[in-house]
Design a protein around this motif. Structure first.
Motif, mmCIF file in Angstrom:
data_model
loop_
_atom_site.group_PDB
_atom_site.id
_atom_site.type_symbol
_atom_site.label_atom_id
_atom_site.label_comp_id
_atom_site.label_asym_id
_atom_site.label_seq_id
_atom_site.Cartn_x
_atom_site.Cartn_y
_atom_site.Cartn_z
ATOM 1 N N VAL A 240 0.922 -1.462 -0.128
ATOM 2 C CA VAL A 240 0.064 0.062 0.053
ATOM 3 C C VAL A 240 0.864 1.368 -0.235
ATOM 4 C CG1 VAL A 240 -1.808 1.282 1.422
ATOM 5 C CG2 VAL A 240 -1.927 -1.254 1.217
ATOM 6 N N VAL A 342 -14.722 -5.702 9.752
ATOM 7 C CA VAL A 342 -13.745 -5.026 9.446
ATOM 8 C C VAL A 342 -12.847 -4.441 10.437
ATOM 9 C CG1 VAL A 342 -13.195 -3.111 7.576
ATOM 10 C CG2 VAL A 342 -15.361 -4.506 7.218
ATOM 11 N N VAL A 343 -11.772 -4.250 10.396
ATOM 12 C CA VAL A 343 -10.664 -3.429 11.215
ATOM 13 C C VAL A 343 -10.090 -2.486 10.205
ATOM 14 C CG1 VAL A 343 -10.660 -5.084 13.247
ATOM 15 C CG2 VAL A 343 -9.020 -5.222 11.553
ATOM 16 N N PRO A 344 -9.387 -1.275 11.197
ATOM 17 C CA PRO A 344 -8.457 -0.540 10.194
ATOM 18 C C PRO A 344 -7.245 -1.655 9.746
ATOM 19 C CG PRO A 344 -8.862 0.612 12.112
ATOM 20 C CD PRO A 344 -9.679 -0.925 12.249
ATOM 21 N N THR A 346 -4.316 -1.289 9.786
ATOM 22 C CA THR A 346 -3.215 -1.150 10.798
ATOM 23 C C THR A 346 -3.347 -1.968 12.041
ATOM 24 O OG1 THR A 346 -4.210 0.697 11.639
ATOM 25 C CG2 THR A 346 -2.457 1.127 10.041
ATOM 26 N N ASP A 374 -8.117 -4.520 2.385
ATOM 27 C CA ASP A 374 -9.109 -3.410 3.250
ATOM 28 C C ASP A 374 -9.546 -3.612 4.686
ATOM 29 O OD1 ASP A 374 -10.583 -5.410 2.167
ATOM 30 O OD2 ASP A 374 -11.492 -4.061 0.852
ATOM 31 N N ASN A 376 -10.983 -6.334 5.647
ATOM 32 C CA ASN A 376 -12.006 -7.200 5.950
ATOM 33 C C ASN A 376 -11.754 -8.672 6.388
ATOM 34 O OD1 ASN A 376 -14.687 -7.841 3.489
ATOM 35 N ND2 ASN A 376 -14.551 -8.039 5.880
ATOM 36 N N GLY A 408 -12.258 -0.089 16.173
ATOM 37 C CA GLY A 408 -12.430 1.218 15.219
ATOM 38 C C GLY A 408 -12.692 0.582 13.879
ATOM 39 N N GLY A 409 -13.508 -0.578 13.927
ATOM 40 C CA GLY A 409 -13.877 -1.152 12.694
ATOM 41 C C GLY A 409 -15.477 -1.259 12.320
ATOM 42 N N SER A 410 -15.902 -2.026 11.726
ATOM 43 C CA SER A 410 -17.122 -2.494 11.256
ATOM 44 C C SER A 410 -17.643 -3.759 11.551
ATOM 45 C CB SER A 410 -17.421 -1.988 10.060
ATOM 46 O OG SER A 410 -18.888 -2.130 9.541
ATOM 47 N N LEU A 411 -19.168 -3.921 11.822
ATOM 48 C CA LEU A 411 -19.787 -5.096 12.381
ATOM 49 C C LEU A 411 -19.689 -5.916 11.103
ATOM 50 C CD1 LEU A 411 -23.036 -4.316 14.221
ATOM 51 C CD2 LEU A 411 -21.122 -5.692 14.771
ATOM 52 N N SER A 412 -19.829 -5.364 9.726
ATOM 53 C CA SER A 412 -19.906 -6.223 8.570
ATOM 54 C C SER A 412 -19.013 -5.623 7.542
ATOM 55 C CB SER A 412 -21.410 -6.111 8.165
ATOM 56 O OG SER A 412 -21.614 -6.770 6.974
ATOM 57 N N MET A 425 -26.220 -4.383 16.552
ATOM 58 C CA MET A 425 -26.313 -3.136 15.868
ATOM 59 C C MET A 425 -25.959 -1.805 16.841
ATOM 60 S SD MET A 425 -26.545 -2.816 12.402
ATOM 61 C CE MET A 425 -27.177 -1.523 11.851
ATOM 62 N N MET A 428 -22.439 -0.639 17.512
ATOM 63 C CA MET A 428 -21.926 0.106 16.725
ATOM 64 C C MET A 428 -22.614 1.632 16.315
ATOM 65 S SD MET A 428 -20.709 -0.620 12.752
ATOM 66 C CE MET A 428 -19.813 0.578 11.702
ATOM 67 N N GLU B 103 -1.465 7.255 10.310
ATOM 68 C CA GLU B 103 -1.415 5.850 10.211
ATOM 69 C C GLU B 103 -2.411 4.914 9.459
ATOM 70 O OE1 GLU B 103 -1.446 3.670 13.680
ATOM 71 O OE2 GLU B 103 -0.181 2.218 13.268
ATOM 72 N N ASN B 104 -3.720 5.405 9.753
ATOM 73 C CA ASN B 104 -4.830 5.263 9.058
ATOM 74 C C ASN B 104 -5.308 5.920 7.823
ATOM 75 O OD1 ASN B 104 -5.838 2.961 10.730
ATOM 76 N ND2 ASN B 104 -5.645 4.417 12.410
ATOM 77 N N ARG B 105 -4.342 6.971 7.483
ATOM 78 C CA ARG B 105 -4.744 7.852 6.280
ATOM 79 C C ARG B 105 -6.189 8.314 6.324
ATOM 80 N NH1 ARG B 105 -1.460 4.423 1.485
ATOM 81 N NH2 ARG B 105 0.356 4.629 2.481
ATOM 82 N N ARG B 106 -6.326 9.224 7.507
ATOM 83 C CA ARG B 106 -7.725 10.017 7.209
ATOM 84 C C ARG B 106 -7.317 11.089 8.316
ATOM 85 N NH1 ARG B 106 -10.445 4.956 10.458
ATOM 86 N NH2 ARG B 106 -9.403 5.399 12.569
ATOM 87 N N PRO B 182 -15.735 4.594 10.828
ATOM 88 C CA PRO B 182 -14.368 4.992 10.544
ATOM 89 C C PRO B 182 -13.661 4.250 9.718
ATOM 90 C CG PRO B 182 -14.723 3.688 12.926
ATOM 91 C CD PRO B 182 -16.216 4.118 12.141
ATOM 92 N N THR B 183 -13.921 3.105 9.289
ATOM 93 C CA THR B 183 -13.107 2.395 8.006
ATOM 94 C C THR B 183 -13.949 2.627 6.932
ATOM 95 O OG1 THR B 183 -14.449 0.475 8.279
ATOM 96 C CG2 THR B 183 -12.622 0.371 9.798
ATOM 97 N N GLU B 185 -16.404 0.912 5.513
ATOM 98 C CA GLU B 185 -17.273 -0.199 5.241
ATOM 99 C C GLU B 185 -18.576 -0.003 6.337
ATOM 100 O OE1 GLU B 185 -15.485 -3.504 3.730
ATOM 101 O OE2 GLU B 185 -13.305 -2.457 3.767
ATOM 102 N N GLN B 186 -19.555 -0.324 5.544
ATOM 103 C CA GLN B 186 -20.825 0.125 6.114
ATOM 104 C C GLN B 186 -21.477 -0.943 6.456
ATOM 105 O OE1 GLN B 186 -22.015 3.425 6.246
ATOM 106 N NE2 GLN B 186 -24.095 2.706 6.911
ATOM 107 N N ALA B 187 -21.913 -0.970 7.667
ATOM 108 C CA ALA B 187 -22.906 -1.989 8.258
ATOM 109 C C ALA B 187 -24.351 -1.101 8.251
ATOM 110 C CB ALA B 187 -22.651 -2.214 9.723
ATOM 111 N N GLN B 214 -2.106 8.497 -0.736
ATOM 112 C CA GLN B 214 -0.852 8.871 -0.929
ATOM 113 C C GLN B 214 -0.379 9.733 -2.017
ATOM 114 O OE1 GLN B 214 1.335 5.308 -0.937
ATOM 115 N NE2 GLN B 214 3.095 6.225 -0.259
#
Lengths: 483, 483
Positions: A240, A342-344, A346, A374, A376, A408-412, A425, A428, B103-106, B182-183, B185-187, B214
């Protein structure tokens, strides 16, 4: 609720063999890919075109019956699980490719078209449809729309929402609307994007226009083994950082490889702690330039093997090893749950360490397959229904999804919330967040008859007391009932 | 409507200099970039943080007052035009960059941050924010969210919606929700995507998390003159067919170049019928490979001049020639309207022929600037207010937008519908389509106090009789008033 006169109305409306009422027939619709949750529906209807779908929806409206639209039933979050006393509207007969518009690079499809059929139909023109869920041979574009499906190549090409231009949708009252537009550039609020990924709770999609892409001139695939998950993860980070955008960066751990290799013989190294499958695509000279960068990065992180298939057939074998991984887990475990979180990127190493600990604590094995590029994850929780491990496996799987949110990620990422994670839900989203989602749903479907019980947490499902959401003027007026 | 006691409540709520009530002060908010439409507001408030925004929105709710959130007021569709008897909530004091997460580019931003400031703040880390409207030096991220702004580089990098991960939004009742995650990716249903491009009709955004990319290793820009619009259009087609994805492909016609050259001295060839500005970016070796393809294609279509700046400064000069084109038209015409429409790329030549005819019929000059790669046109309709040409110019501009719909395109690509094109919405959407949009809006804002009169056609604006939409249960129950 359903009486013989009502069944007759459905039978009169639909073409021959359009209604299933017998116990055995109904039972084959009792679950989707989330097999741990089952419910036999009151009725299954199989409309043959959009008009019949709208007619069936109108009959459901007339009798106040809930309904669930269903594609191929391959979903992994229970989004197509029937509702007791409800109707399943199967879209399996709406299988026509209505148009391949080569000049404008788009295809117009009925919702029951299989994902892979789109690319097959477009191939003679040098075009293809990019989103490629692992189930692409058997999942439908309508289901992909409901779940906003991704796939291995979504790192470079995005999800279903990035490729759908326009849809025809039947709302819960039987009215028919068009969402989006033919060029994909939106005027007004993006109801197209809202509908995609709404898991069947806003209406039934009866026609989809998708964007087609040009088949890449060159594709190179690298299968690289690494001495540790960390080394594989660092490799992804450096790819990346080098501004290489591979078409796909997939990671598998040794348990996932063991399962897949037993089923496919794809050539995975089963005693390697981790492997990456990295694919580059594009014009030949670009791909060659990227390929040199890429292999240098893999070597710098101690790759123990670099396998670079030169023939298309060999390349497909590597992909079979990845795409068959979920099903292959059936070889090493009688039952399993495919989780999706999903997680960041990093925090990949951290989440894997925590998942391993949680697996040990629950005395259950967890195999890991990821879209590493990404962040996931698809942890596969292995269990035995016969040994009474279902509830523990479901709890571990849910805990993993909620851990992703905590990090810091997502449930899905791409499998949806469905039945499986509706009760997570609130981990989140705040009450106000859920409240506005709920009201938007009611703007489409004021009686919540469209795939009820999915996606949104409800007291019935989650054992919570009613009155969870902040009151809204429409609720206070008594027009909208609270969930 | 507004009395002294109410003004005092706003004054008490807000920090020093937070309220404007004097005629001269109010008048400077009477319009945005669509200067042909003006309305002095009752009150302008300038909150200093998200809490003050929520407080101001709650006061508006208390008194049933409509309000319009405003960024820099650079929008071209009248989306920030005030409402009579309404409040303007200016976000110009919410200008903090809250976080650059390398780090997370945001980046986490307040809505009043200027678009270009984001890239400036991220530059030390080798990162930047991709969407780049021509007004990027002076337009705000909050306004970009409201309009789903694009820019020259949206061909490769997409629109605002492709780069915003999460938002904090104040709803019309003063409640505060988080949309997205934050990522990215949507739930659940994509309320994030729904909000972006909803032109301020769903709430006020008070915090935005965007993705940073980048900085590309190499950038090459080509300014190519062509003997005709058709030759330039065919070149674009061949670039796309060669699977080259340039960062930008912009086209200008000779009138647009004449105006821009007079203002900027960017080095455009004013007597050339058409020019393309094509930019490639990415790793050095990839860009070089693409560059060779690209120049060969330009030469094949008879490019009369290929200017390839080698210094960054020279490159910026070429871009200045493009980005200043709208404002530069002021040099050759006392007034002008910037239109924004989309056609399928394959119909570019046809739409230009028709626009030229329509301009001749209306006896008005039209300059053309486009994002040619994705069929997004910006016809500039030149007129003189003093000569009484406003209405004719407005009609020609509207006719051009509706022509885009007729040719299978869209009323808007990136400037929004706003005040300007609300009455054209029925040219693109059916009554049922507009009905569901309207209900979704009411799910966020049941009294339609949030930027009323924009985006959605209303009888007041469009002179249509009430009762335009199919009745909905919530309307029939009398809870939702029809527009």
């Amino acid at each position: 609720m359903l009486d013989a006169a009502m069944v007759r109305e459905f039978t009169d409306l639909l073409s021959e063999n359009g209604v299933i009422t017998d116990e055995v027939g109904l039972r084959s619709y009792e679950c989707d890919g989330l097999t741990g949750f089952r419910q036999v529906p009151a009725l299954v209807v199989l409309p043959r075109d959009a008009q019949e779908v709208a007619g069936a929806v109108r009959l459901c409206a007339k009798y106040g019956m809930p309904f669930v639209a269903r594609g191929a039933g391959t979903g992994l979050s229970g989004g197509a699980m029937p509702v007791a006393d409800g109707v399943v509207i199967s879209l399996q007969k709406l299988r026509r490719i209505l148009e391949i518009d080569v000049e404008n690079r788009r295809a117009v499809l009925e919702p029951g078209v299989y994902n892979l059929e789109i690319s097959k139909a477009a191939a003679p023109y040098g075009l293809y449809y990019a989103p490629d869920p692992s189930s692409q041979q058997v999942c439908t574009i309508g289901g992909n729309v409901a779940e906003n499906s991704g796939g291995a190549h979504c790192l470079k090409y995005g999800f279903t929402t990035n490729h759908v231009l326009e849809m025809e949708v039947v709302l819960a009252d039987g009215s028919v609307v068009t969402l989006g537009g033919p060029t994909g550039e939106q005027a007004g609020p993006d109801l197209r994007g809202l509908f995609i990924g709404s898991e069947g709770t806003l209406g039934v999609c009866t026609k989809v226009t998708v964007r087609l892409l040009q088949t890449p001139e060159t594709v190179r695939t690298v299968l690289a083994d690494f001495p540790s998950i960390e080394a594989a993860g660092d490799t992804v980070g450096d790819i990346v950082d080098a501004a290489i955008v591979p078409a796909a960066v997939e990671m598998m751990d040794s348990l996932a490889m063991e399962a897949s290799e037993a089923a496919t013989g794809a050539g995975l190294t089963v005693d390697s702690p981790a492997a990456l499958i990295i694919e580059l695509d594009g014009p030949g000279d670009e791909v060659e330039a990227e390929f040199e960068h890429l292999t240098a990065i893999c070597e710098r992180h101690g790759a123990t093997r670099l396998h670079v298939p030169t023939e298309a057939e060999e390349r497909q074998k590597v992909w079979k090893g990845r795409k068959a991984a979920f099903a292959a887990v059936g070889r090493i475990s009688p039952d399993y749950i495919v989780q999706d979180g999903v997680v960041p990127r990093t925090r990949l190493a951290e989440v894997l360490t925590r998942i391993a600990e949680m697996g040990r604590d629950a005395d259950l094995r967890v195999a890991n397959v990821f879209h590493a590029g990404d962040g996931n994850l698809h942890p596969l929780v292995l269990y035995s229904e016969a040994a009474g491990e279902h509830d523990a496996a479901e709890k571990l799987s849910t805990d993993i999804a909620e851990l992703c949110v905590e990090l810091g990620g997502s449930l899905s990422g791409e499998h949806g919330i469905g039945t499986d994670k509706a009760c997570s839900m609130p981990a989140m989203f705040s009450e106000d967040d859920l409240g506005v989602m709920h009201r938007v749903r009611l703007a489409f479907d004021p009686d919540s008859r469209c795939n009820p019980g999915k996606l949104f947490p409800t007291p019935r499902l989650c054992g919570e007391r009613p009155g969870k959401y902040a009151p809204h003027p429409l609720e206070e007026a008594g027009v909208i009932e609270r969930l």
